[in-house]
Design a protein around this motif. Structure first.
Motif, mmCIF file in Angstrom:
data_model
loop_
_atom_site.group_PDB
_atom_site.id
_atom_site.type_symbol
_atom_site.label_atom_id
_atom_site.label_comp_id
_atom_site.label_asym_id
_atom_site.label_seq_id
_atom_site.Cartn_x
_atom_site.Cartn_y
_atom_site.Cartn_z
ATOM 1 N N PHE A 319 25.049 -3.778 -21.154
ATOM 2 C CA PHE A 319 24.945 -3.512 -19.713
ATOM 3 C C PHE A 319 26.312 -3.192 -19.111
ATOM 4 O O PHE A 319 26.464 -2.260 -18.314
ATOM 5 N N ASN A 320 27.317 -3.940 -19.496
ATOM 6 C CA ASN A 320 28.653 -3.749 -18.930
ATOM 7 C C ASN A 320 29.328 -2.469 -19.408
ATOM 8 O O ASN A 320 30.313 -2.030 -18.794
ATOM 9 N N LYS A 321 28.830 -1.853 -20.479
ATOM 10 C CA LYS A 321 29.452 -0.634 -21.019
ATOM 11 C C LYS A 321 28.748 0.645 -20.586
ATOM 12 O O LYS A 321 29.202 1.743 -20.918
ATOM 13 N N LEU A 322 27.642 0.514 -19.872
ATOM 14 C CA LEU A 322 26.895 1.693 -19.419
ATOM 15 C C LEU A 322 27.235 1.997 -17.964
ATOM 16 O O LEU A 322 27.787 1.159 -17.244
ATOM 17 N N PRO A 323 26.953 3.216 -17.504
ATOM 18 C CA PRO A 323 27.380 3.644 -16.158
ATOM 19 C C PRO A 323 26.906 2.702 -15.062
ATOM 20 O O PRO A 323 25.713 2.440 -14.926
ATOM 21 N N GLU A 324 27.841 2.185 -14.281
ATOM 22 C CA GLU A 324 27.505 1.312 -13.162
ATOM 23 C C GLU A 324 26.776 2.116 -12.090
ATOM 24 O O GLU A 324 27.103 3.261 -11.817
ATOM 25 N N GLY A 325 25.766 1.513 -11.489
ATOM 26 C CA GLY A 325 24.994 2.199 -10.458
ATOM 27 C C GLY A 325 23.775 2.911 -10.999
ATOM 28 O O GLY A 325 22.829 3.178 -10.252
ATOM 29 N N ARG A 326 23.793 3.199 -12.302
ATOM 30 C CA ARG A 326 22.629 3.854 -12.916
ATOM 31 C C ARG A 326 22.007 2.990 -13.999
ATOM 32 O O ARG A 326 21.159 3.446 -14.766
ATOM 33 N N THR A 327 22.434 1.730 -14.059
ATOM 34 C CA THR A 327 21.967 0.815 -15.102
ATOM 35 C C THR A 327 21.501 -0.488 -14.473
ATOM 36 O O THR A 327 22.174 -1.039 -13.596
ATOM 37 N N LYS A 328 20.345 -0.964 -14.907
ATOM 38 C CA LYS A 328 19.843 -2.257 -14.486
ATOM 39 C C LYS A 328 19.552 -3.108 -15.715
ATOM 40 O O LYS A 328 19.321 -2.588 -16.812
ATOM 41 N N LYS A 329 19.536 -4.409 -15.473
ATOM 42 C CA LYS A 329 19.335 -5.370 -16.559
ATOM 43 C C LYS A 329 18.096 -6.198 -16.259
ATOM 44 O O LYS A 329 17.907 -6.649 -15.132
ATOM 45 N N LEU A 342 13.868 -6.457 -8.421
ATOM 46 C CA LEU A 342 14.201 -5.295 -9.244
ATOM 47 C C LEU A 342 13.269 -4.117 -8.973
ATOM 48 O O LEU A 342 13.681 -2.956 -9.036
ATOM 49 N N ILE A 343 12.006 -4.411 -8.706
ATOM 50 C CA ILE A 343 11.025 -3.361 -8.493
ATOM 51 C C ILE A 343 11.410 -2.454 -7.332
ATOM 52 O O ILE A 343 11.023 -1.290 -7.266
ATOM 53 N N GLU A 344 12.206 -2.981 -6.397
ATOM 54 C CA GLU A 344 12.621 -2.201 -5.232
ATOM 55 C C GLU A 344 13.894 -1.394 -5.485
ATOM 56 O O GLU A 344 14.302 -0.613 -4.629
ATOM 57 N N LYS A 345 14.507 -1.579 -6.626
ATOM 58 C CA LYS A 345 15.742 -0.857 -6.933
ATOM 59 C C LYS A 345 15.422 0.555 -7.419
ATOM 60 O O LYS A 345 14.508 0.774 -8.209
ATOM 61 N N ASP A 346 16.216 1.519 -6.961
ATOM 62 C CA ASP A 346 15.961 2.926 -7.299
ATOM 63 C C ASP A 346 16.002 3.165 -8.801
ATOM 64 O O ASP A 346 15.200 3.950 -9.331
ATOM 65 N N VAL A 347 16.926 2.505 -9.487
ATOM 66 C CA VAL A 347 17.026 2.710 -10.941
ATOM 67 C C VAL A 347 15.750 2.252 -11.621
ATOM 68 O O VAL A 347 15.189 2.959 -12.469
ATOM 69 N N PHE A 348 15.257 1.080 -11.246
ATOM 70 C CA PHE A 348 14.043 0.582 -11.890
ATOM 71 C C PHE A 348 12.841 1.470 -11.581
ATOM 72 O O PHE A 348 11.982 1.695 -12.444
ATOM 73 N N LYS A 349 12.753 1.974 -10.363
ATOM 74 C CA LYS A 349 11.628 2.824 -9.990
ATOM 75 C C LYS A 349 11.528 4.054 -10.872
ATOM 76 O O LYS A 349 10.434 4.615 -11.042
ATOM 77 N N ARG A 350 12.654 4.483 -11.424
ATOM 78 C CA ARG A 350 12.641 5.658 -12.308
ATOM 79 C C ARG A 350 11.780 5.422 -13.554
ATOM 80 O O ARG A 350 11.315 6.398 -14.177
ATOM 81 N N PHE A 351 11.571 4.156 -13.917
ATOM 82 C CA PHE A 351 10.843 3.846 -15.147
ATOM 83 C C PHE A 351 9.343 3.633 -14.914
ATOM 84 O O PHE A 351 8.596 3.444 -15.874
ATOM 85 N N LEU A 352 8.925 3.661 -13.669
ATOM 86 C CA LEU A 352 7.510 3.469 -13.376
ATOM 87 C C LEU A 352 6.729 4.739 -13.700
ATOM 88 O O LEU A 352 7.276 5.849 -13.638
ATOM 89 N N LEU A 364 17.795 1.111 -18.486
ATOM 90 C CA LEU A 364 17.264 -0.235 -18.268
ATOM 91 C C LEU A 364 17.472 -1.018 -19.557
ATOM 92 O O LEU A 364 16.934 -0.657 -20.608
ATOM 93 N N VAL A 365 18.283 -2.078 -19.470
ATOM 94 C CA VAL A 365 18.644 -2.870 -20.643
ATOM 95 C C VAL A 365 17.884 -4.191 -20.592
ATOM 96 O O VAL A 365 17.970 -4.934 -19.606
ATOM 97 N N CYS A 366 17.138 -4.491 -21.656
ATOM 98 C CA CYS A 366 16.211 -5.632 -21.631
ATOM 99 C C CYS A 366 16.336 -6.515 -22.858
ATOM 100 O O CYS A 366 16.693 -6.051 -23.949
ATOM 101 N N THR A 367 16.010 -7.757 -22.660
ATOM 102 C CA THR A 367 15.645 -8.626 -23.773
ATOM 103 C C THR A 367 14.133 -8.496 -23.955
ATOM 104 O O THR A 367 13.507 -7.601 -23.406
ATOM 105 N N SER A 368 13.535 -9.417 -24.654
ATOM 106 C CA SER A 368 12.087 -9.352 -24.870
ATOM 107 C C SER A 368 11.304 -9.498 -23.575
ATOM 108 O O SER A 368 10.097 -9.252 -23.544
ATOM 109 N N ALA A 369 11.979 -9.889 -22.454
ATOM 110 C CA ALA A 369 11.291 -10.002 -21.159
ATOM 111 C C ALA A 369 10.687 -8.683 -20.728
ATOM 112 O O ALA A 369 9.756 -8.640 -19.926
#
Length: 894
Positions: A319-329, A342-352, A364-369
């Protein structure tokens, strides 16, 4: 009336109503499952469907089948009225919640004429003439445990919860639930319920527990239905699994023209053949760098890139090595409030699924969550290697609906696997299976792999503890609070015993910061009472491995002034509280916080803006630490709020709120000099009467006369039981219990306790109240008096009551138990200090108190553990509804 004369007519009407309810024409498997619901045969215990094939539509199928069955007989009991949908973990958006909300919106839309017969049937089923005909209670946001599912037991309801939320309640041990409400939750979740265990392969111990509960209910002959349906894209079952029909599984090598194939069949084939190219590479011992480099290769493509890593430390580095502002965790370690947002964040909405195209690449960087219960569809996937069941879930989060070409899945496997390590052995087997796919990651290709080889590559099962009848008995003794020999915590029975490291929860509360002031005048029981008034809610909590929590809190101590002298409340899973300081917690061994919840004061800090615990961050004035008051209802109104004031009588009146507690922080100050003020002396705690989280006993918003309340409860109980599949004698017994349950409130002592006295301190017997409606804290006169115990004396052998006397001895026993238990006592006893009535002799009190435990035991044997709790809860639901919505208020001081 919803009736189908022939199979053809049934199929056509189902298709029309299913599409009206969901917006999509049904797949063949959905038509088949609907027919199964109507057939009166046992519902399938195992359902296995590939990701993206509409498994959450089981909710709509259940509701349509329930309406069909109930149109002819509203007391039918072949299809349960409540559907409990259990997800593995609390995630940002679970598809089941969206499905429930959309179904209710369409049901309520009078413009959808195709659903009018369904509306009519559901109204008939529940007796609802106004208000919602489908209750919804989910984990997150506005529907979070809003009591809709337990307010009217005859109304269809959908409950969405995690294994912990639903499982603990089923075992009479609801996390965050007071002892009074635990039987109510168990009864309504364990009777007249279809429980769908989503992604059941992830929680094999919970699945075994559900089967044990189902079989125990059969053995005891409990009258309510408890159906269990395991649902997964990667089922562990080896036979008897319901899934796609043969025509759906017969996917053509080349997709036909849509005009040549029924649209639903074409859609499901498109999803099964979804293009996903797999590329396998060694991580060469540099996993984070490999994943980051591959992810950045898409940086100029304007696409969405989903990234999975098994370790939380790896996720944070990536997460810390990817572009800030375009990456969510997205991790399971985020606090609920931030995770939900998170659902209200523009970055996350891109994945819907319905996201608009964009020019910038989003990550979008995830664990098994992020693997289950989250309806996202990325363009590409970059990840490490996990077990096969986990990899299938990850594949299902990219090109989910088969609408794009060019999707790539990059998987980095370890340079070497550890010999003798079971998890690594499963991952090695997974790598062998992935190589057999020859680069094709479509659901269709995955489905052709050898099932036995796939099962052997699943994550290792935990040690599953057997749940026995003795344990079920001990968990059902909810009046006994605290530790009880032979009553272990339920957590290991929900999740099994595994090699996974223990976990700890963390939250922030302002009351922790004034611990010293509180303990100067109160004890630990008072602190427990505060948490019963204001239970910890999921949006307040973050969760992580205990070692990481311990390490980060230790780092926090080093950065805080006064060497970490801030107070801490340590909550054990049995509800006990230990008060210590952060410094002392650091000096303790790490295992002291295993499976506990740590409450910190806001002054301690430690919360990052993303919502994770950070030992480098001390108190930030711009950070919201204590968010207990952010529990909101569907109208976005706060369900509870705490207000500081310098006046014992609140200076401001909070609209529709009821005062439940006032804390005096400076009782040592008798008088203030003129012009002097005590800084924040009184802390007033309020709750919204119709939206709080207690058992309903404190929900009255105004003065209610005793007779009005009794009549309201009888009316509610009558309406509830007349729509349920109960025998006539049970219906009558519950109505009689409603009439007599509050006889003890006629006592002058009770009237004085609630402040219903004249200026001379006398009680007017012609003006009895059931609810005081006081805006001030209730009088503290003899709080050990229990009106329901006095009701037993007025109903039982020492009094004549015509309706009661007309019942059979068995039904009289049931009525007495329902009266005793309607505020949580009587399971199995009344505590000694509460087992008295000042108007009775000591001998009479002793006789009545001694009869309570054996009566409970006899009735639990007769009706079963969940069956008896269900019957108790019918009366409590009627009482709850009367308290929340009295038919009339009485004039007077409030």
């Amino acid at each position: 009336m919803v009736t189908f004369a022939t199979n053809t007519e049934c199929k056509d009407l189902f298709a029309k109503r299913f599409e009206a309810l969901t917006g999509n024409a049904p797949f063949p498997w959905q038509e088949c499952l609907f027919q199964w619901f109507l057939s009166d045969t046992i519902l399938p215990a195992d359902v296995s469907l590939p990701t993206g094939t509409g498994k959450t539509s089981i909710m709509a199928i259940w509701l349509l089948a329930l309406a069909e069955k109930s149109a002819a007989d509203s007391r039918q009991n072949s299809i349960p009225r409540r559907l409990a949908w259990v997800v593995n973990r609390r995630v940002v958006v679970d598809q089941a919640t969206n499905e429930a909300e959309d179904i209710r919106r369409r049901i309520n839309d009078q413009g959808i004429v195709e659903l009018e017969p369904i509306r009519s049937a559901l109204k008939k089923l529940s007796g609802e003439t106004s208000g919602e005909i489908l209750g919804i209670s989910t984990l997150r946001g506005q529907f979070e445990d809003n009591a809709e599912w337990r307010g009217n037991p005859s109304r269809p309801a959908v409950i969405v919860g995690t294994v912990d939320m639903i499982g603990s309640r089923l075992l009479f041990s609801g996390y965050g639930v007071g002892f009074k409400a635990k039987p109510l939750h168990a009864g309504f979740l364990g009777q007249d319920v279809l429980l769908v265990h989503d992604e059941a392969h992830l929680e094999p111990a919970f699945q075994e527990l559900l089967i044990a509960i189902r079989e125990e209910q059969k053995r005891c002959g409990e009258f309510g239905k408890f159906h269990v349906m395991a649902l997964s894209a990667t089922s562990r079952a080896k036979s008897g699994v319901f899934g796609l029909t043969e025509v759906e599984k017969d996917v053509p090598n080349k997709m036909p023209d849509p005009s040549e194939t029924p649209l639903p069949l074409h859609r499901i084939w498109q999803r099964l053949k979804a293009y996903k190219t797999i590329e396998l590479d060694s991580d060469e011992g540099k996993l984070v760098d490999k994943i980051v480099t591959q992810a950045k290769s898409f940086n100029e493509s304007g696409c969405t890139v989903l990234i999975f890593a098994n370790g939380i430390e790896d996720v944070e580095k990536i997460f810390n090595k990817l572009p800030e502002g375009r990456t969510k965790k997205l991790t399971g370690t985020l606090r609920g409030l931030e995770r939900d947002s998170l659902i209200e964040k523009d970055v996350f909405k891109r994945f819907l699924p319905a996201a608009e195209p964009a020019t910038d690449t989003a990550y979008l960087v995830c664990t098994s969550a992020g693997e289950v219960g989250i309806n996202i569809s990325a363009d590409h996937l970059v990840c490490d290697l996990s077990t096969f069941d986990s990899m299938v879930q990850r594949f299902g989060r990219v090109n989910r609906f088969g609408k794009r070409d060019g999707t790539k899945i990059h998987i980095f496997y370890p340079k070497e696997f550890k010999e003798g390590n079971e998890l690594d052995d499963r991952r090695r087997r997974t790598l062998e299976l992935l190589r057999k796919l020859d680069g094709n990651g479509s659901p269709n290709a995955l489905g052709k792999l050898d099932p036995e080889e796939c099962l052997a590559a699943f994550a290792p099962e935990p040690t599953i503890l057997p749940a026995t009848d003795i344990l079920f008995d001990s968990w059902s003794l909810t009046t006994i609070k605290g530790k009880l020999p032979g009553r272990p915590p339920v957590g290991p029975y929900l999740h099994g015993v595994s090699s996974d490291p223990p976990e700890t929860h963390v939250a922030w509360r302002e009351e922790v910061g004034i611990t010293d002031k509180l303990l100067e005048q109160y004890n630990l029981d008072f602190l427990k009472g505060l948490l019963e008034n204001y239970p910890l809610k999921p949006h307040e909590l973050l969760r992580d491995r205990s070692k990481r929590i311990y390490d980060r809190l230790s780092k926090l101590v080093e950065r805080l002034p006064d060497n970490g002298d801030e107070p801490v409340w340590l909550l054990a899973d049995d509800g006990s509280i230990e008060v210590l300081t952060l410094h002392k917690l650091k000096e303790s061994k790490e295992d002291r916080i295993y499976n506990c919840t740590i409450l910190l004061p806001p002054s301690a800090g430690g919360l990052s803006k993303e919502g994770s615990l950070d030992g480098d961050l001390i108190n930030d004035p711009d950070t919201r630490y204590d968010v207990a008051d952010e529990w909101r209802n569907a109208e976005d109104a706060q369900r509870r709020i705490r207000v500081w004031d310098n006046n014992l009588i609140p200076s401001k009146t909070l609209n529709k709120m009821r005062l439940i507690r006032t804390i005096d922080i400076h009782p040592e100050i008798d008088e203030l000099e003129e012009g002097e003020e005590a800084d924040r002396r009184y802390w007033h705690w309020y709750e919204l009467p119709k939206g709080a989280d207690n058992d309903g006993s404190k929900r009255d918003a105004g003065r209610v006369k005793w007779q009005v309340h009794i009549d309201d409860v009888v009316r509610n109980a009558t309406r509830i039981v007349e729509h349920l599949p109960l025998s006539d004698e049970l219906r009558k017994a519950i109505i009689v219990a409603a009439r007599v349950h509050d006889y003890g409130k006629r006592r002058p002592l009770f009237q004085r306790i609630i402040g219903n006295v004249d200026s001379d301190g006398n009680v007017d017997s012609n003006n009895l109240l059931a609810k005081s409606g006081r805006k001030k804290e209730p009088y503290s006169l003899n709080k050990n008096f229990r009106h329901e115990f006095a009701s037993l004396l007025d109903t039982g052998k020492f009094q004549n009551e015509s309706e009661f006397d007309e019942l059979s001895p068995d039904m009289q026993e049931l009525v007495l138990h329902l009266v005793a238990a309607h505020h949580g006592r009587g399971r199995p006893h009344f505590p000694t200090k509460e087992a008295y009535d000042p108007e009775a002799t000591d001998e009479m009190n002793s006789i009545v108190a001694a009869e309570v435990p054996p009566r409970f035991a006899r009735l639990q044997r007769k009706y079963g553990r969940w069956g008896l709790a269900y019957l108790e809860s019918l009366l409590r639901a009627a009482d709850y509804a009367a308290s929340a919505n009295p038919s009339a208020f009485s004039e007077g001081e409030q």
